[in-house]
Every structure is written in structure tokens, then in C-alpha cells.
Design a protein around this motif. Structure first.
Motif, PDB file in Angstrom:
ATOM      1  N   THR A  86      -7.190 -30.659  -9.129  1.00  0.00           N
ATOM      2  CA  THR A  86      -6.431 -29.479  -9.522  1.00  0.00           C
ATOM      3  C   THR A  86      -4.883 -29.763  -8.993  1.00  0.00           C
ATOM      4  O   THR A  86      -4.191 -29.258  -9.676  1.00  0.00           O
ATOM      5  CB  THR A  86      -6.950 -28.319  -8.855  1.00  0.00           C
ATOM      6  OG1 THR A  86      -8.458 -28.171  -9.191  1.00  0.00           O
ATOM      7  CG2 THR A  86      -6.435 -27.087  -8.959  1.00  0.00           C
TER       8      THR A  86
ATOM      9  N   CYS B 118      -3.343 -31.763 -11.511  1.00  0.00           N
ATOM     10  CA  CYS B 118      -3.137 -31.208 -12.894  1.00  0.00           C
ATOM     11  C   CYS B 118      -2.064 -29.796 -12.660  1.00  0.00           C
ATOM     12  O   CYS B 118      -1.131 -29.786 -13.776  1.00  0.00           O
ATOM     13  CB  CYS B 118      -4.208 -30.183 -13.187  1.00  0.00           C
ATOM     14  SG  CYS B 118      -5.612 -31.485 -13.677  1.00  0.00           S
ATOM     15  N   GLU B 119      -1.785 -29.360 -11.522  1.00  0.00           N
ATOM     16  CA  GLU B 119      -0.906 -28.402 -11.208  1.00  0.00           C
ATOM     17  C   GLU B 119       0.482 -28.870 -11.484  1.00  0.00           C
ATOM     18  O   GLU B 119       1.319 -28.009 -11.656  1.00  0.00           O
ATOM     19  CB  GLU B 119      -1.157 -27.756  -9.879  1.00  0.00           C
ATOM     20  CG  GLU B 119      -2.331 -26.581 -10.070  1.00  0.00           C
ATOM     21  CD  GLU B 119      -2.204 -25.661 -11.202  1.00  0.00           C
ATOM     22  OE1 GLU B 119      -1.012 -24.778 -11.178  1.00  0.00           O
ATOM     23  OE2 GLU B 119      -3.117 -25.374 -12.091  1.00  0.00           O
TER      24      GLU B 119
ATOM     25  N   ARG C 123       1.421 -28.696 -15.095  1.00  0.00           N
ATOM     26  CA  ARG C 123       0.432 -27.832 -16.144  1.00  0.00           C
ATOM     27  C   ARG C 123       1.512 -27.256 -17.194  1.00  0.00           C
ATOM     28  O   ARG C 123       1.464 -26.851 -18.031  1.00  0.00           O
ATOM     29  CB  ARG C 123      -0.105 -26.676 -15.099  1.00  0.00           C
ATOM     30  CG  ARG C 123      -0.631 -25.490 -15.827  1.00  0.00           C
ATOM     31  CD  ARG C 123      -1.236 -24.304 -15.135  1.00  0.00           C
ATOM     32  NE  ARG C 123      -1.791 -23.479 -15.601  1.00  0.00           N
ATOM     33  CZ  ARG C 123      -2.932 -23.315 -15.976  1.00  0.00           C
ATOM     34  NH1 ARG C 123      -3.901 -24.040 -15.397  1.00  0.00           N
ATOM     35  NH2 ARG C 123      -3.636 -22.238 -16.547  1.00  0.00           N
ATOM     36  N   ASP C 124       2.857 -26.694 -16.536  1.00  0.00           N
ATOM     37  CA  ASP C 124       3.634 -25.994 -17.276  1.00  0.00           C
ATOM     38  C   ASP C 124       4.678 -26.965 -18.137  1.00  0.00           C
ATOM     39  O   ASP C 124       5.695 -26.603 -18.765  1.00  0.00           O
ATOM     40  CB  ASP C 124       4.824 -25.408 -16.379  1.00  0.00           C
ATOM     41  CG  ASP C 124       3.799 -24.136 -15.558  1.00  0.00           C
ATOM     42  OD1 ASP C 124       2.820 -23.791 -16.283  1.00  0.00           O
ATOM     43  OD2 ASP C 124       4.389 -23.786 -14.492  1.00  0.00           O
TER      44      ASP C 124
ATOM     45  N   TYR D 229      -4.277 -23.649 -22.364  1.00  0.00           N
ATOM     46  CA  TYR D 229      -5.376 -24.435 -21.489  1.00  0.00           C
ATOM     47  C   TYR D 229      -6.687 -23.783 -21.662  1.00  0.00           C
ATOM     48  O   TYR D 229      -6.866 -22.458 -21.855  1.00  0.00           O
ATOM     49  CB  TYR D 229      -4.995 -24.643 -20.166  1.00  0.00           C
ATOM     50  CG  TYR D 229      -3.881 -25.549 -19.719  1.00  0.00           C
ATOM     51  CD1 TYR D 229      -2.471 -25.225 -20.072  1.00  0.00           C
ATOM     52  CD2 TYR D 229      -4.291 -26.901 -19.449  1.00  0.00           C
ATOM     53  CE1 TYR D 229      -1.581 -26.201 -19.766  1.00  0.00           C
ATOM     54  CE2 TYR D 229      -3.322 -27.928 -19.268  1.00  0.00           C
ATOM     55  CZ  TYR D 229      -1.900 -27.640 -19.350  1.00  0.00           C
ATOM     56  OH  TYR D 229      -0.987 -28.371 -18.946  1.00  0.00           O
TER      57      TYR D 229
ATOM     58  N   THR E 235     -10.725 -24.215 -19.819  1.00  0.00           N
ATOM     59  CA  THR E 235     -11.348 -24.801 -18.571  1.00  0.00           C
ATOM     60  C   THR E 235     -12.693 -25.780 -19.077  1.00  0.00           C
ATOM     61  O   THR E 235     -13.243 -25.392 -20.141  1.00  0.00           O
ATOM     62  CB  THR E 235     -11.802 -23.890 -17.624  1.00  0.00           C
ATOM     63  OG1 THR E 235     -12.809 -23.118 -18.023  1.00  0.00           O
ATOM     64  CG2 THR E 235     -10.591 -23.003 -16.950  1.00  0.00           C
TER      65      THR E 235
ATOM     66  N   GLY F  78      -5.497 -34.662 -18.222  1.00  0.00           N
ATOM     67  CA  GLY F  78      -4.901 -33.762 -19.051  1.00  0.00           C
ATOM     68  C   GLY F  78      -3.413 -33.982 -19.463  1.00  0.00           C
ATOM     69  O   GLY F  78      -2.822 -33.298 -20.098  1.00  0.00           O
ATOM     70  N   TYR F  79      -3.005 -35.234 -18.844  1.00  0.00           N
ATOM     71  CA  TYR F  79      -1.504 -35.450 -19.119  1.00  0.00           C
ATOM     72  C   TYR F  79      -1.335 -35.742 -20.607  1.00  0.00           C
ATOM     73  O   TYR F  79      -0.532 -35.192 -21.507  1.00  0.00           O
ATOM     74  CB  TYR F  79      -0.787 -36.285 -18.102  1.00  0.00           C
ATOM     75  CG  TYR F  79       0.545 -36.170 -18.191  1.00  0.00           C
ATOM     76  CD1 TYR F  79       1.475 -35.676 -17.283  1.00  0.00           C
ATOM     77  CD2 TYR F  79       1.470 -36.998 -19.189  1.00  0.00           C
ATOM     78  CE1 TYR F  79       2.615 -35.745 -17.391  1.00  0.00           C
ATOM     79  CE2 TYR F  79       2.627 -37.110 -19.210  1.00  0.00           C
ATOM     80  CZ  TYR F  79       3.202 -36.186 -18.324  1.00  0.00           C
ATOM     81  OH  TYR F  79       4.717 -36.268 -18.366  1.00  0.00           O
TER      82      TYR F  79
ATOM     83  N   GLY G  60      -2.321 -33.170 -23.151  1.00  0.00           N
ATOM     84  CA  GLY G  60      -1.496 -32.093 -23.113  1.00  0.00           C
ATOM     85  C   GLY G  60      -0.241 -32.408 -24.103  1.00  0.00           C
ATOM     86  O   GLY G  60       0.376 -31.726 -24.963  1.00  0.00           O
TER      87      GLY G  60
ATOM     88  N   ASN H 122      -5.609 -27.550 -24.694  1.00  0.00           N
ATOM     89  CA  ASN H 122      -5.747 -28.966 -23.755  1.00  0.00           C
ATOM     90  C   ASN H 122      -6.755 -28.570 -22.650  1.00  0.00           C
ATOM     91  O   ASN H 122      -6.629 -27.519 -22.078  1.00  0.00           O
ATOM     92  CB  ASN H 122      -4.407 -29.148 -23.017  1.00  0.00           C
ATOM     93  CG  ASN H 122      -4.401 -30.275 -22.251  1.00  0.00           C
ATOM     94  OD1 ASN H 122      -5.147 -31.269 -22.416  1.00  0.00           O
ATOM     95  ND2 ASN H 122      -3.456 -30.702 -21.421  1.00  0.00           N
TER      96      ASN H 122
ATOM     97  N   TYR I  36      -8.123 -28.349 -19.300  1.00  0.00           N
ATOM     98  CA  TYR I  36      -7.704 -28.635 -17.953  1.00  0.00           C
ATOM     99  C   TYR I  36      -8.757 -29.522 -17.011  1.00  0.00           C
ATOM    100  O   TYR I  36      -9.676 -29.309 -17.089  1.00  0.00           O
ATOM    101  CB  TYR I  36      -7.724 -27.273 -17.408  1.00  0.00           C
ATOM    102  CG  TYR I  36      -6.911 -27.052 -16.064  1.00  0.00           C
ATOM    103  CD1 TYR I  36      -5.519 -27.003 -15.843  1.00  0.00           C
ATOM    104  CD2 TYR I  36      -7.469 -27.280 -14.902  1.00  0.00           C
ATOM    105  CE1 TYR I  36      -4.922 -26.873 -14.772  1.00  0.00           C
ATOM    106  CE2 TYR I  36      -7.107 -27.377 -13.738  1.00  0.00           C
ATOM    107  CZ  TYR I  36      -5.615 -26.983 -13.554  1.00  0.00           C
ATOM    108  OH  TYR I  36      -5.162 -26.944 -12.193  1.00  0.00           O
TER     109      TYR I  36
END
Length: 225
Positions: free
Chosen positions: A53, A56-57, A60-61, A67, A69, A133-134, A137, A160, A162
Motif C-alpha cells: 500500500t 502504491c500510494e 497513486r495520483d 482505481y 480494488t 499498478g504502475y 496505471g 487501474n 490498485y
């Protein structure tokens, strides 16, 4: 589309601060295999999920994409795949071939398979995933922007996943191998992303950045535009 694989290289510096990998044994083909974690392992599934997590954070933006889950997707898969008003579900694995052959989400398509079927699928939700997720994304964002300029009236929403395939392991989702058989092996691309849930055998590239650059080149020169 495989140019999105370059995101793994660009994102390495952004996510490498949160690591949960442990030692692994080398295997032929430039891959490293990490054995299944035992119940006595000091790195619990909850700790790995926290590390995942955190990674990912950090990005994320970065992408202009919605996104979803792993738990949400898993529920939809178990309910038969159809969403609101009967929209179909398309799972797209944007990773390289070697990663996909290790394992993938059931019924997931490669980028090439999806692009060949997209226009005939009718209204559907496309959920993209990679390792964390990169790459997915970047690819989902590219698809969404491309769709806004198309004049084919195909009703598609892009998402995407997450935490991608690693979050899927923590959500209790099944993975299948290249033959469609259930498996507990998962490719984490590099050691720093070895955050699969306990009970999984992690496989990763010895030199992930070199592999990511190779995927980028194949994306540039190996596919028709």
C-alpha cells in the motif's frame, strides 16, 4: 502499449523506499525464486500488504485514471462478471510474456488480445493490472485518453487495479498458470516488489530495470501502431 512497461523502470526510484523482499535462490533464465513463506515468517501478510500500500500510494495520483480494488474486482468475478446494467468485465494483463506465463488472473487477456477484441466486446469495463499498478496505471490512462478521441461509439470505462496482481493475492483471488491450472507462483518483477501474500512462491527478474528497458524496446519496435 507495451511502452507502458517502461513505467516499471521510471517508477523504480519512486517506490523503492518501501521494500518487503527477503532472500531468494537463483533460477535459470535470469529469474530468482523466493520460497513460500511459512507461518513463522517474520514478514506477515499484513506487513507485506502495508508495504504494498505504501508503494502504491507514492504514485497513486500520477495517473489520470480511476482505481478499483482487488476485493471489488474479485466480487464481480465471483458474481459472474457483469456489472451495472450488464456491462461485461475485461481483465487486461499489461506485463511482459514471461511474467504472464508464470501466472495471471483467470480469464485475463494480454494487451494484444484485448486490442484485437475490444471493438467487438460491446459495453464493458476494462480493468488493467501489472505487478503493483504502475505500468497498468500508465496503460489505462493511455487507453482512456485514446478513447476520448475515437469515433467508434464503443462504450468502455478504463480502470487501474490498485496494487494489481500482488493485491489480488492478498484479497484471496486465484491465479492460473499458462495452461489455466491454479498456481501459487507469482512474478513480482523485481526483488523490491516481493510483497505477495504468504503461501505464494515469488519469482522475479535478477535485473528488473534491464528487463523493463527490453520490454520498452519491444513495445516501440515489435508491435504495429
Amino acid at each position: 502499449a507495451n511502452a507502458a512497461a517502461n513505467a516499471a523502470s521510471r517508477g523504480a526510484n519512486a517506490v523503492s523506499r518501501a521494500r518487503c523482499a527477503r532472500g531468494g535462490a537463483r533460477r535459470g533464465g535470469g529469474a530468482v525464486v523466493r520460497g513460500m513463506a511459512s507461518s513463522s515468517s517474520s514478514s506477515s501478510s499484513s506487513g507485506k500488504m502495508s508495504s504494498l500500500t505504501a508503494m502504491c500510494e507514492e504514485f497513486r495520483d500520477k495517473f489520470e485514471v480511476e482505481y478499483v480494488t482487488a476485493s471489488e474486482v474479485l466480487k464481480r468475478v465471483r458474481d459472474g462478471g457483469d456489472g451495472v446494467k450488464g456491462r461485461a468485465l475485461a481483465l487486461v494483463d499489461v506485463r511482459g510474456e514471461e511474467e504472464r506465463e508464470t501466472s495471471r488472473l483467470p480469464n485475463a487477456m494480454s494487451v494484444e488480445e484485448y486490442e484485437a477484441k475490444r471493438d467487438s466486446m460491446g459495453a464493458h469495463d476494462c480493468v488493467c493490472y501489472c505487478t503493483i499498478g504502475y505500468r497498468s496505471g500508465a496503460f489505462a490512462e493511455k487507453l482512456a485518453k485514446s478513447a476520448s478521441t475515437r469515433d467508434d461509439n464503443v462504450d468502455v470505462k478504463y480502470y487501474n487495479l490498485y496494487g494489481s496482481i500482488l493485491a489480488w493475492t492478498h484479497a484471496g483471488g486465484e491465479l492460473v498458470d499458462a495452461n489455466g491450472a491454479p498456481t501459487k507462483r507469482v512474478h513480482t518483477f523485481g526483488k523490491q516488489w516481493d510483497c505477495a501474500a504468504e503461501g505464494y512462491e515469488s519469482v522475479y527478474f535478477k535485473h528488473p530495470m534491464a528487463k523493463g528497458f527490453g520490454q520498452m524496446l519491444r513495445g516501440w519496435f515489435g508491435r504495429k501502431k
